[in-house]
Structure formats: C-alpha cells, structure tokens
Design a protein around this motif. Structure first.
Motif, PDB file in Angstrom:
ATOM      1  N   UNK A  83       0.862  -1.189   0.000  1.00 45.33           N
ATOM      2  CA  UNK A  83       0.000   0.000   0.000  1.00 45.33           C
ATOM      3  C   UNK A  83       0.895   1.234   0.000  1.00 45.33           C
ATOM      4  N   UNK A  84       0.555   2.211  -0.829  1.00 50.11           N
ATOM      5  CA  UNK A  84       1.268   3.491  -0.867  1.00 50.11           C
ATOM      6  C   UNK A  84       0.270   4.605  -0.589  1.00 50.11           C
ATOM      7  N   UNK A 120      -0.807 -11.289   3.101  1.00 53.05           N
ATOM      8  CA  UNK A 120      -0.377  -9.993   2.569  1.00 53.05           C
ATOM      9  C   UNK A 120      -1.480  -9.350   1.731  1.00 53.05           C
ATOM     10  N   UNK A 121      -2.069 -10.134   0.834  1.00 58.86           N
ATOM     11  CA  UNK A 121      -3.159  -9.598   0.015  1.00 58.86           C
ATOM     12  C   UNK A 121      -4.399  -9.324   0.870  1.00 58.86           C
ATOM     13  N   UNK A 122      -4.695 -10.232   1.819  1.00 60.41           N
ATOM     14  CA  UNK A 122      -5.846 -10.038   2.703  1.00 60.41           C
ATOM     15  C   UNK A 122      -5.666  -8.783   3.549  1.00 60.41           C
ATOM     16  N   UNK A 123      -4.477  -8.600   4.103  1.00 61.12           N
ATOM     17  CA  UNK A 123      -4.227  -7.422   4.927  1.00 61.12           C
ATOM     18  C   UNK A 123      -4.364  -6.130   4.145  1.00 61.12           C
ATOM     19  N   UNK A 124      -3.795  -6.126   2.932  1.00 58.12           N
ATOM     20  CA  UNK A 124      -3.917  -4.939   2.056  1.00 58.12           C
ATOM     21  C   UNK A 124      -5.375  -4.610   1.796  1.00 58.12           C
ATOM     22  N   UNK A 125      -6.131  -5.618   1.389  1.00 57.49           N
ATOM     23  CA  UNK A 125      -7.525  -5.372   1.021  1.00 57.49           C
ATOM     24  C   UNK A 125      -8.355  -4.900   2.217  1.00 57.49           C
ATOM     25  N   UNK A 126      -8.069  -5.443   3.402  1.00 57.18           N
ATOM     26  CA  UNK A 126      -8.811  -5.022   4.592  1.00 57.18           C
ATOM     27  C   UNK A 126      -8.502  -3.575   4.949  1.00 57.18           C
ATOM     28  N   UNK A 127      -7.227  -3.191   4.880  1.00 58.97           N
ATOM     29  CA  UNK A 127      -6.869  -1.795   5.162  1.00 58.97           C
ATOM     30  C   UNK A 127      -7.539  -0.855   4.163  1.00 58.97           C
ATOM     31  N   UNK A 128      -7.473  -1.202   2.896  1.00 66.18           N
ATOM     32  CA  UNK A 128      -8.051  -0.334   1.862  1.00 66.18           C
ATOM     33  C   UNK A 128      -9.558  -0.207   2.043  1.00 66.18           C
ATOM     34  N   UNK A 129     -10.216  -1.336   2.329  1.00 64.86           N
ATOM     35  CA  UNK A 129     -11.662  -1.310   2.524  1.00 64.86           C
ATOM     36  C   UNK A 129     -12.050  -0.384   3.668  1.00 64.86           C
ATOM     37  N   UNK A 130     -11.256  -0.394   4.733  1.00 63.26           N
ATOM     38  CA  UNK A 130     -11.547   0.466   5.867  1.00 63.26           C
ATOM     39  C   UNK A 130     -11.169   1.917   5.659  1.00 63.26           C
ATOM     40  N   UNK A 131     -10.299   2.173   4.673  1.00 62.78           N
ATOM     41  CA  UNK A 131      -9.800   3.532   4.458  1.00 62.78           C
ATOM     42  C   UNK A 131     -10.643   4.328   3.464  1.00 62.78           C
ATOM     43  N   UNK A 132     -11.126   3.660   2.424  1.00 61.10           N
ATOM     44  CA  UNK A 132     -11.822   4.377   1.345  1.00 61.10           C
ATOM     45  C   UNK A 132     -13.095   5.036   1.882  1.00 61.10           C
ATOM     46  N   UNK A 133     -13.311   6.267   1.462  1.00 67.16           N
ATOM     47  CA  UNK A 133     -14.452   7.036   1.934  1.00 67.16           C
ATOM     48  C   UNK A 133     -14.008   8.129   2.881  1.00 67.16           C
TER      49      UNK A 133
END
Length: 224
Positions: free
Chosen positions: A52-53, A166-179
C-alpha cells in the motif's frame, strides 16, 4: 523594461517555491527499483511486500510526520502498539530515494474500535497491522508513505502471517480507508487505485512463502 524584468523575476521565484510537501516532486510516488531500491522490505533473508502506498499527492498534513500518519491511521482503524511496547527487530526497506536501507518508522496495529487499548487485543488474538517508511530522500522526494500490510495469527501462533495474509491485509486496510473518516478533529477522504508492475506475482523471495497477486494499492488522502 525594468518593471517587466522585475515582474519576470517575481514570477520565477514564485514558481520555484513549493506551496506544499507534495509539490516538491508533484508525483504520487517513485518506483524504488528505479534507483536500486525494492518494493520488498527486509525480513531475515526474505522480504515482505510494500503493498500500500499513501500518495505523495495527498494533503501535506498527512505526509508531514509519523504523528500525522498515526492520526490518519486512527481514523481508519489502526493505532500504536499496546502500551507502546514493540517486540522484535525492526524491518528495513530501501525506497530508492538515496537513503539506503532504513528502519521502519512506525508499526501500527488494528485497534478493534478502541484507539487507546484495541491494539492490546490485536496483540493477543491477531489481526491486521502495517509497518511504514517514507520516501523522502533527495533522489525520490515524493514524501509518499510505503506500507507493508499483513494480517497475522494470534500470539499462540507466534504472530505468523495468515495464509494469503499480505493480500488479505492490504484489502482489509483499503476497505476500511476508502471514503470519509475522522479522528482528532481531522476529517480524511480517501480514494484508491490498484497498480500492477511494482510487485511480482507469486512467492519468490517472500517471507513465509506466501504468494502475492502483484497488486499495490495507492491511496490518495485529502484532509480537512
């Protein structure tokens, strides 16, 4: 002619002075590999993906310091480690910005809804966490945050990374961040874009032998 020359000099000076941190380079990030760096941090003899960047085109207040990153992280469900205690050797990363291998600046954990105590729960039962580095050296001054995100097992499993973590962690962070989310009097609006070509697909050189899908998600954060 004198007034024209003076006006030209004023304009040139105004254009030369950046008005925000991100305008130092005007780019979201630089590919670390372009200057001998890597999108994998160093964990023993292997690496973990910087998957994630947080874009260098985000609001300057998000890029200003580790404290700024912590406040944003608290808005999206992460916080500092339980009672500030960190166990384990810091991992290092080379972001190709001329600073070489640098220790992680911060490690933050899922807070389960409590910014003050929730990471103590994460330390016991596991969950999402990330390490962060900032691309700020003279060769690549984007000021972007590079995050190594992963979901880990509970303490009884020695905090190993879960399968596909790694992919699961990325997707969970992004899901919680967007918005739009708020913390500490600051409101953050986050958009996301997936990028390929920075990370390889597969498990070659990856810690725990966990395969990656090769996606890096770039977040652009606007603070108000």
């Amino acid at each position: 002619m004198v007034r024209f020359a003076a006006l030209s000099l004023f304009v040139a000076c105004a254009l030369a002075v950046p008005t925000s941190l991100s305008e130092r380079s005007g780019v979201a990030y630089y590919n670390p590999a372009a200057n001998g760096g890597s999108m994998l941090d160093v964990s023993g003899s292997l690496g973990e993906p910087l998957n994630v960047i947080i874009s260098g085109l985000s609001s300057p207040s998000v890029l200003a310091s580790t404290n700024a990153l912590i406040n944003y992280a608290r808005a999206i469900g992460f916080s500092t480690e339980c009672f500030g205690i960190h166990i384990g050797t810091p991992q290092t990363a080379n972001l190709g910005d001329g600073q070489g291998q640098v220790n992680q600046l911060i490690e933050l954990r899922q807070d389960y809804g409590s910014a003050s105590l929730g990471t103590c729960l994460e330390s016991v039962i596991g969950g999402n966490h990330f390490r962060a580095w900032q691309q700020s050296g003279s060769l690549a001054p984007s000021d972007a945050w590079f995050l190594a995100v992963s979901k880990e097992e509970p303490a009884t499993q020695s905090h190993n990374i879960v399968p596909d973590g790694y992919d699961i962690g990325r997707d969970a962070l992004v899901s919680g961040a967007v918005g739009t989310h708020s913390f500490g009097g600051v409101t953050y609006t986050t958009t996301a874009q997936n990028v390929t070509g920075l990370l390889s697909v597969g498990s070659a050189g990856i810690n725990h032998g966990i395969a990656l899908d090769g996606i890096v998600t770039v977040l652009t954060v606007t603070a108000s």
